[in-house]
Design an enzyme around this catalytic site. Structure first.
Site, mmCIF file in Angstrom:
data_model
loop_
_atom_site.group_PDB
_atom_site.id
_atom_site.type_symbol
_atom_site.label_atom_id
_atom_site.label_comp_id
_atom_site.label_asym_id
_atom_site.label_seq_id
_atom_site.Cartn_x
_atom_site.Cartn_y
_atom_site.Cartn_z
ATOM 1 N N MET A 94 4.546 -1.184 3.875
ATOM 2 C CA MET A 94 5.434 -0.830 2.769
ATOM 3 C C MET A 94 6.769 -1.579 2.836
ATOM 4 O O MET A 94 7.838 -0.963 2.875
ATOM 5 C CB MET A 94 5.666 0.690 2.756
ATOM 6 C CG MET A 94 4.389 1.497 2.656
ATOM 7 S SD MET A 94 3.441 1.114 1.170
ATOM 8 C CE MET A 94 4.419 2.011 -0.036
ATOM 9 N N LEU A 97 8.320 -8.359 0.906
ATOM 10 C CA LEU A 97 8.475 -9.508 1.801
ATOM 11 C C LEU A 97 9.464 -10.522 1.239
ATOM 12 O O LEU A 97 9.606 -10.665 0.028
ATOM 13 C CB LEU A 97 7.114 -10.177 2.009
ATOM 14 C CG LEU A 97 6.007 -9.274 2.554
ATOM 15 C CD1 LEU A 97 4.717 -10.065 2.713
ATOM 16 C CD2 LEU A 97 6.409 -8.622 3.873
ATOM 17 N N ASN A 111 -3.611 -8.795 1.035
ATOM 18 C CA ASN A 111 -3.110 -7.430 0.831
ATOM 19 C C ASN A 111 -4.168 -6.649 0.071
ATOM 20 O O ASN A 111 -4.955 -7.218 -0.671
ATOM 21 C CB ASN A 111 -1.812 -7.472 0.011
ATOM 22 C CG ASN A 111 -1.231 -6.091 -0.221
ATOM 23 O OD1 ASN A 111 -1.192 -5.266 0.704
ATOM 24 N ND2 ASN A 111 -0.795 -5.807 -1.431
ATOM 25 N N HIS A 113 -4.440 -3.469 -2.657
ATOM 26 C CA HIS A 113 -3.612 -2.696 -3.594
ATOM 27 C C HIS A 113 -4.514 -1.721 -4.353
ATOM 28 O O HIS A 113 -5.586 -2.113 -4.815
ATOM 29 C CB HIS A 113 -2.911 -3.649 -4.567
ATOM 30 C CG HIS A 113 -1.984 -2.942 -5.487
ATOM 31 N ND1 HIS A 113 -0.752 -2.471 -5.079
ATOM 32 C CD2 HIS A 113 -2.118 -2.587 -6.781
ATOM 33 C CE1 HIS A 113 -0.166 -1.868 -6.101
ATOM 34 N NE2 HIS A 113 -0.974 -1.921 -7.145
HETATM 35 C C1 GRF Z 1 -3.753 2.247 0.424
HETATM 36 O O1 GRF Z 1 -4.034 2.932 -0.753
HETATM 37 C C2 GRF Z 1 -3.487 0.797 0.131
HETATM 38 O O2 GRF Z 1 -4.225 0.308 -0.936
HETATM 39 C C3 GRF Z 1 -2.030 0.792 -0.220
HETATM 40 O O3 GRF Z 1 -1.447 1.748 0.636
HETATM 41 C C4 GRF Z 1 -2.426 2.698 1.035
HETATM 42 C C5 GRF Z 1 -2.450 2.656 2.535
HETATM 43 O O4 GRF Z 1 -3.311 3.628 3.085
HETATM 44 N N1 GRF Z 1 -1.482 -0.533 -0.101
HETATM 45 P P1 GRF Z 1 -3.768 3.502 4.601
HETATM 46 O O5 GRF Z 1 -2.479 3.451 5.444
HETATM 47 O O6 GRF Z 1 -4.566 2.257 4.747
HETATM 48 O O7 GRF Z 1 -4.540 4.736 4.894
#
Ligand code: GRF
Length: 193
Positions: A94, A97, A111, A113
């Site tokens: 989170m 960048l 990544n 998403h």
């Molecule tokens: C996932 O939904 C991913 O797509 C998004 O953040 C969430 C992360 O979940 N970028 P986790 O930490 O992999 O359980």
């Protein structure tokens, strides 16, 4: 046999996608290994999961760097290079960048998403899809470029949005697909390197 590509999974929280990558990498036929799990927060739950799986779990905390996001990224980048990492898989990392990390890993950073990009970049994707009256949602694995959630799409999976879905129900259904999609797309990607 070709050596497995060394992948680092970058996380900020629970790390369930990282776990899916770790599980996939346990298959001898998998072309990648998870060489490192790196978090920017010490309380990221995924660090313990990685350790339990026998994988190096490293925290490079972002907080001490304050607003200097590039300085934090330089520390992250150094840790990755010290370990011979070849590909980065962002998995719930989170952080927005800076051009430093994006440029340093151009074409080698993926990544995941939780939306059918280009729809709903950014946060609250599930609630936004429901509010828009969409009938399907899904997830996307893409290459990371300068624009947030904008890079070339490598793969997508779709799920139906069902009557009565709230964002939690939809997120859970999408997450299951994330766990299938990410290892499959990453494997295909590293085979093409
Ligand atoms: C996932 O939904 C991913 O797509 C998004 O953040 C969430 C992360 O979940 N970028 P986790 O930490 O992999 O359980």
């Amino acid at each position: 046999m070709k050596a497995k590509t060394k992948v680092a999974a970058l996380i900020s929280g629970r790390g369930s996608n990282m776990e899916a990558l770790v599980r996939a990498a346990q298959d001898p036929a998998c072309p990648f290994e998870i060489a490192l799990v790196l978090a920017n927060k010490a309380d990221a739950g995924g660090l313990a999961t990685a350790e339990a799986a026998g994988i190096e779990a490293l925290c490079v905390p972002s907080k001490p760097f304050g607003k200097d996001r590039e300085a934090h990224e330089r520390a992250v980048d150094a840790a990755l290079r010290e370990r011979g990492v070849e590909v980065i898989a962002l998995a719930g990392y989170m952080r927005i960048l800076t051009p430093f990390l994006v440029d340093a890993w151009e074409g080698r950073m993926l990544n995941i998403h939780p939306s059918l990009l280009p729809k709903y970049p950014g946060l609250d994707t599930h609630a936004r899809a429901i509010a828009a009256g969409d009938t399907e949602a899904g997830c996307t694995v893409h290459l990371v470029t300068a624009g947030v959630d904008e890079g070339p799409i490598l793969g997508q999976a779709r799920v139906a949005i069902e009557a009565g879905d709230d964002d939690h129900a939809l997120a859970a259904r999408v997450l299951k697909e994330e766990h299938r999609l990410y290892p499959a797309v990453l494997a295909e990607f590293v085979r093409g390197l």
